[in-house]
Design a protein around this motif. Structure first.
Motif, PDB file in Angstrom:
ATOM      1  N   GLY A 299       0.785  -0.968  -0.126  1.00 32.00           N
ATOM      2  CA  GLY A 299       0.143  -0.115  -0.270  1.00 32.00           C
ATOM      3  C   GLY A 299       1.338   1.809   0.096  1.00 32.00           C
ATOM      4  N   TRP A 300       0.386   2.339  -1.046  1.00 33.13           N
ATOM      5  CA  TRP A 300       1.259   3.391  -1.396  1.00 33.13           C
ATOM      6  C   TRP A 300       0.607   4.291   0.194  1.00 33.13           C
ATOM      7  CZ3 TRP A 300       5.128   4.003  -4.990  1.00 33.13           C
ATOM      8  CH2 TRP A 300       5.049   3.231  -6.141  1.00 33.13           C
ATOM      9  N   GLN A 305       6.128   8.599  -2.283  1.00 32.82           N
ATOM     10  CA  GLN A 305       7.342   8.664  -1.989  1.00 32.82           C
ATOM     11  C   GLN A 305       7.888   7.294  -1.152  1.00 32.82           C
ATOM     12  OE1 GLN A 305       9.268  10.973  -3.352  1.00 32.82           O
ATOM     13  NE2 GLN A 305       7.144  11.622  -4.076  1.00 32.82           N
ATOM     14  N   SER A 306       6.773   6.614  -0.412  1.00 37.10           N
ATOM     15  CA  SER A 306       6.948   5.625   0.287  1.00 37.10           C
ATOM     16  C   SER A 306       5.950   4.764  -0.460  1.00 37.10           C
ATOM     17  CB  SER A 306       7.768   5.494   1.006  1.00 37.10           C
ATOM     18  OG  SER A 306       6.183   6.173   1.980  1.00 37.10           O
ATOM     19  N   ARG A 320      11.575   3.249   0.961  1.00 33.03           N
ATOM     20  CA  ARG A 320      11.394   4.917   0.405  1.00 33.03           C
ATOM     21  C   ARG A 320      12.084   4.025  -1.494  1.00 33.03           C
ATOM     22  NH1 ARG A 320      15.007   7.608   2.798  1.00 33.03           N
ATOM     23  NH2 ARG A 320      16.838   6.556   2.746  1.00 33.03           N
ATOM     24  N   VAL A 321      11.157   4.768  -2.146  1.00 35.13           N
ATOM     25  CA  VAL A 321      10.333   4.270  -3.391  1.00 35.13           C
ATOM     26  C   VAL A 321      11.731   4.416  -4.206  1.00 35.13           C
ATOM     27  CG1 VAL A 321       9.224   4.500  -5.525  1.00 35.13           C
ATOM     28  CG2 VAL A 321       8.419   4.012  -3.635  1.00 35.13           C
ATOM     29  N   SER A 322      12.239   6.096  -3.613  1.00 40.80           N
ATOM     30  CA  SER A 322      13.277   6.455  -5.197  1.00 40.80           C
ATOM     31  C   SER A 322      14.912   5.628  -4.998  1.00 40.80           C
ATOM     32  CB  SER A 322      14.048   7.550  -4.265  1.00 40.80           C
ATOM     33  OG  SER A 322      14.675   7.736  -3.329  1.00 40.80           O
ATOM     34  N   ASP A 323      15.253   4.447  -3.744  1.00 41.41           N
ATOM     35  CA  ASP A 323      16.363   4.050  -3.571  1.00 41.41           C
ATOM     36  C   ASP A 323      16.184   2.326  -2.859  1.00 41.41           C
ATOM     37  OD1 ASP A 323      16.004   4.895  -0.726  1.00 41.41           O
ATOM     38  OD2 ASP A 323      17.412   6.027  -0.572  1.00 41.41           O
ATOM     39  N   LEU A 326      15.187   0.427   3.574  1.00 44.87           N
ATOM     40  CA  LEU A 326      14.114   0.658   4.496  1.00 44.87           C
ATOM     41  C   LEU A 326      13.920   2.092   5.063  1.00 44.87           C
ATOM     42  CD1 LEU A 326      11.953  -1.412   5.876  1.00 44.87           C
ATOM     43  CD2 LEU A 326      13.611  -1.839   7.774  1.00 44.87           C
ATOM     44  N   ILE A 327      12.170   2.700   5.653  1.00 41.37           N
ATOM     45  CA  ILE A 327      12.335   3.694   6.603  1.00 41.37           C
ATOM     46  C   ILE A 327      12.286   3.297   7.995  1.00 41.37           C
ATOM     47  CG2 ILE A 327      11.123   5.708   6.458  1.00 41.37           C
ATOM     48  CD1 ILE A 327      10.678   5.754   4.091  1.00 41.37           C
ATOM     49  N   ALA A 328      10.958   2.395   7.838  1.00 44.65           N
ATOM     50  CA  ALA A 328      10.611   1.659   9.307  1.00 44.65           C
ATOM     51  C   ALA A 328       9.884   0.758   9.710  1.00 44.65           C
ATOM     52  CB  ALA A 328       9.544   3.391   9.423  1.00 44.65           C
ATOM     53  N   ASP A 329      10.000   0.076  10.673  1.00 47.75           N
ATOM     54  CA  ASP A 329       9.221  -1.165  10.283  1.00 47.75           C
ATOM     55  C   ASP A 329       8.603  -1.339  12.124  1.00 47.75           C
ATOM     56  OD1 ASP A 329       8.487  -3.584  10.683  1.00 47.75           O
ATOM     57  OD2 ASP A 329      11.109  -4.329  11.318  1.00 47.75           O
ATOM     58  N   ILE A 330       7.272  -0.964  11.412  1.00 52.86           N
ATOM     59  CA  ILE A 330       6.018  -0.931  12.035  1.00 52.86           C
ATOM     60  C   ILE A 330       5.283  -1.917  12.699  1.00 52.86           C
ATOM     61  CG2 ILE A 330       3.788  -0.103  12.531  1.00 52.86           C
ATOM     62  CD1 ILE A 330       4.216   2.455  11.136  1.00 52.86           C
ATOM     63  N   GLY A 331       5.414  -2.678  14.130  1.00 51.40           N
ATOM     64  CA  GLY A 331       5.185  -4.083  14.166  1.00 51.40           C
ATOM     65  C   GLY A 331       6.123  -4.194  14.704  1.00 51.40           C
TER      66      GLY A 331
END
Length: 632
Positions: A299-300, A305-306, A320-323, A326-331
């Motif tokens: 899900g966008w 952007q992510s 992050r889609v550009s590179d 991994l930005i965050a790990d929720i849960g």
């Protein structure tokens, strides 16, 4: 649960509290994770993430910026397969398995801002997919071989769309709301006119189950994901195929266009998220190992952007889609929580459980601190050293699944293991430090209690007497007496100086937990049995003073005394409740039956107190809570 050292005695001062205060306790913060997430949806403003779990039967709402758990939505009584947010952010719809005879619909509507339950949609059947129309007036849900349209305002069934020759897996409204696409095990997609309920086109071409679809933001192109390892593009106006996108190495379960329509993303059983450029349909990147297990949904974020990927690994990963980083790990947790503990200065809250990691949180606000990874088996119990510098973690799943039985000593300054203690045959179940911090005391499935010297790991003493597995340990406030409980339906008292057994308290059922009162004159026991399953014992005389029955038909897993007012808290992971008692009279002060776990998880619900009386507990749905229950 098994790691407490009872606090020094303070006067018992009970605050008037409404007994049977059903609902959640006053929650300071909650965190943790989810088990086997099936679906994900971000709010239009990009602030809230909704996840649904097929295994723990809940929907959870998360603050995307901080990763904190906002609400656990508890109403489903079977697995949740899909969630959807309305375009205005007002509604959240969820659906899943139908529990026949359970008197609960598989399709539900929630207030997306507060998490409040709004209504069921009936009739109910097996539901694999759900969506909300762009204007928020309709909910579309699969119902075995059909699609049903419900009105959000009153829950009325508006239309039933029939035509598929197999189970219907997914539904999606077009951007203008005039068309609905449905996917099926019959390997087709049907485009429906929402106003008339008539089929516009049947899209044929996939050679495997079609699991998911998404409309391009312009409404003219449809993408579909299939078990045949392909993603296909279709002309919505004519129903004709446009392009086949290949590269997936296994079944594709989810497909989603970016908000601006420039890219398409897919996720599936090969654990990847793949991207295609919509100008030419060429692949433009892959996120490998996007989830520890299968990727069930992508899900966008609204800004494009992510993107989130969710699946059997249990967390919602934001990339992050550009590179593709991994930005965050929720849960954070991905399995049931087996034990919790506060550091001696009450600044750190630790939790451990089935996924073999130990998590460290700020006890004040739940901010994420650290993960202690690498345990070769589940972590049954944890304990801080008296100075707070070390954390002991005890391992070992029940036979025949036991893989590792050791106790690890972690240096919290460096987050490294400085010593390994061999532990108990068939698994170590409980752990605590002696008051001087020089030794670790453990109980295990070899029926023994063992003392280990911290300096060199030597097993210096063994207390024998239990005839079945030792379940929990507790030290008296003065540090002179050790209490233990076991599967041999008993709790025992031991003199620390020479290991002499001082008393044996017999019970009808296995004793899952023990706790000393702040004054040290009472011992509370919790039983995994029916009827009277919490007992209070007089230490001096060895007699039972009274018994309570928190759950006549459910097991009690944990007991803990408040160090502030002496009230007794009992928890049942099977009934998903917390009870607060006056130990002097046995009167029930409060009952909490929400935000204390959910679903078919008869796991421990461990308890721990701070010195100021805050209560921390873990749950079978992979979450942890710090609260201030009434009457404390």
């Amino acid at each position: 649960m098994t790691t407490r050292i009872a606090a020094k005695f303070l006067p018992v001062i009970f605050v008037a509290a409404a007994a049977f205060a059903q609902g959640p306790p006053p929650i300071v913060w909650s965190g943790g994770g989810h088990i086997a997430i099936r679906s994900v949806a971000a709010s239009p403003n990009g602030r809230v993430l909704a996840t649904g779990s097929f295994q723990d039967e809940t929907v959870k709402l998360w603050d995307i910026a901080s990763g904190k758990l906002l609400h656990t939505l508890e109403s489903h009584i079977a697995g949740v397969r899909a969630v959807a947010m309305s375009r205005d952010g007002r509604w959240l719809a969820s659906c899943g398995e139908y529990n026949y005879g359970g008197n609960s619909s598989s399709v539900k509507l929630w207030n997306a801002a507060t998490g409040a339950f709004v209504r069921d949609f009936a009739p109910a059947g097996q539901c694999f997919g759900v969506d909300i129309s762009p204007d928020g007036s309709l909910v579309a849900a699969t119902n075995t071989w059909d699609v049903q349209l419900f009105r959000t305002s009153d829950g009325a069934l508006v239309k039933t769309l029939s035509g598929h020759q197999g189970l219907v897996f997914g539904v999606r409204f077009s951007p203008d709301g005039s068309t609905l696409a449905s996917t099926s095990a019959d390997k087709t997609i049907i485009l429906w006119n929402v106003s008339t309920g008539l089929a516009l086109h049947v899209l044929i071409g996939h050679t495997g189950f079609v699991d998911d679809v998404d409309f391009h933001p312009n409404g003219l192109i449809l993408a579909s994901a299939s078990y045949d390892m392909t993603v296909r593009l279709w002309n919505v106006t004519t129903g004709l195929p446009l392009q086949v996108l290949t590269g997936n190495l296994d079944a594709v379960y989810s497909v989603s266009f970016s908000p601006d329509g420039s890219m398409l993303a897919s996720g599936g059983n090969d654990r990847t998220v793949r991207f295609w450029h919509m100008l030419d349909g060429l692949p433009i990147g892959t996120i490998n190992d996007a989830n520890p297990g299968t990727v069930f949904d992508v899900g966008w974020m609204p800004d494009g952007q992510s993107i989130f990927s969710v699946g059997s690994g249990g967390s919602a990963r934001r990339w992050r889609v550009s590179d593709r980083t991994l930005i965050a790990d929720i849960g954070r947790h991905r399995g049931p929580v087996y034990d919790v503990a506060f550091s001696p200065d009450d600044t750190i809250f630790a939790s451990a459980g089935a996924e073999s990691d130990v998590l460290l949180w700020s006890a004040a606000d739940g901010s994420w601190l650290q993960r202690l990874p690498g345990h070769p088996d589940v972590v049954n119990a944890i304990a801080f050293s008296p100075d707070g510098h070390l954390l002991a973690t005890a391992m070992g799943a029940e036979p025949p699944d036991t893989a590792y039985t050791a106790i690890w000593l972690w240096d919290l300054a460096t987050n490294t293991v400085i010593r390994e203690l061999p532990g108990h045959v068939d698994g170590t179940t409980s752990v605590l430090f002696t008051p001087d911090g020089q030794s670790v005391i453990t109980g295990g499935r070899d029926n023994a209690i063992r003392f280990w010297r911290v300096s060199d790991g030597a097993n210096t003493r063994v207390f024998s007497g239990h005839t079945a597995a030792v379940r929990s340990l507790a030290l008296s406030p003065d540090g002179l007496t050790l209490a233990s409980s076991g599967n041999d339906a008993s709790a025992r008292l031991w003199r620390m100086s020479d290991g002499a057994q001082l008393a044996r308290f017999a019970t009808p059922f296995p004793v899952s937990d023990v706790a000393f009162s702040p004054a040290g004159n009472l011992l509370a026991t919790a039983e995994e049995g029916y009827s009277n399953n919490v007992r209070l014992w007089d230490i001096a005389t060895g007699t039972q003073l009274r018994s309570m029955t928190p759950q006549p038909t459910g097991f009690v897993n944990s007991v803990a005394f408040s160090p502030v007012d002496g009230s007794l808290v009992t928890s049942s992971g099977q009934a998903h409740t917390l009870h607060v008692w006056d130990p002097d009279t046995g009167a029930l002060l409060a009952l909490y039956d929400a935000e204390t776990s959910w679903g078919n998880f008869p796991f421990d619900q461990p308890l721990a107190f701070t010195r100021s009386g805050r209560l921390g507990y873990g749950r079978g749905d992979a979450t942890v809570v710090v609260a201030t229950p009434a009457g404390m």
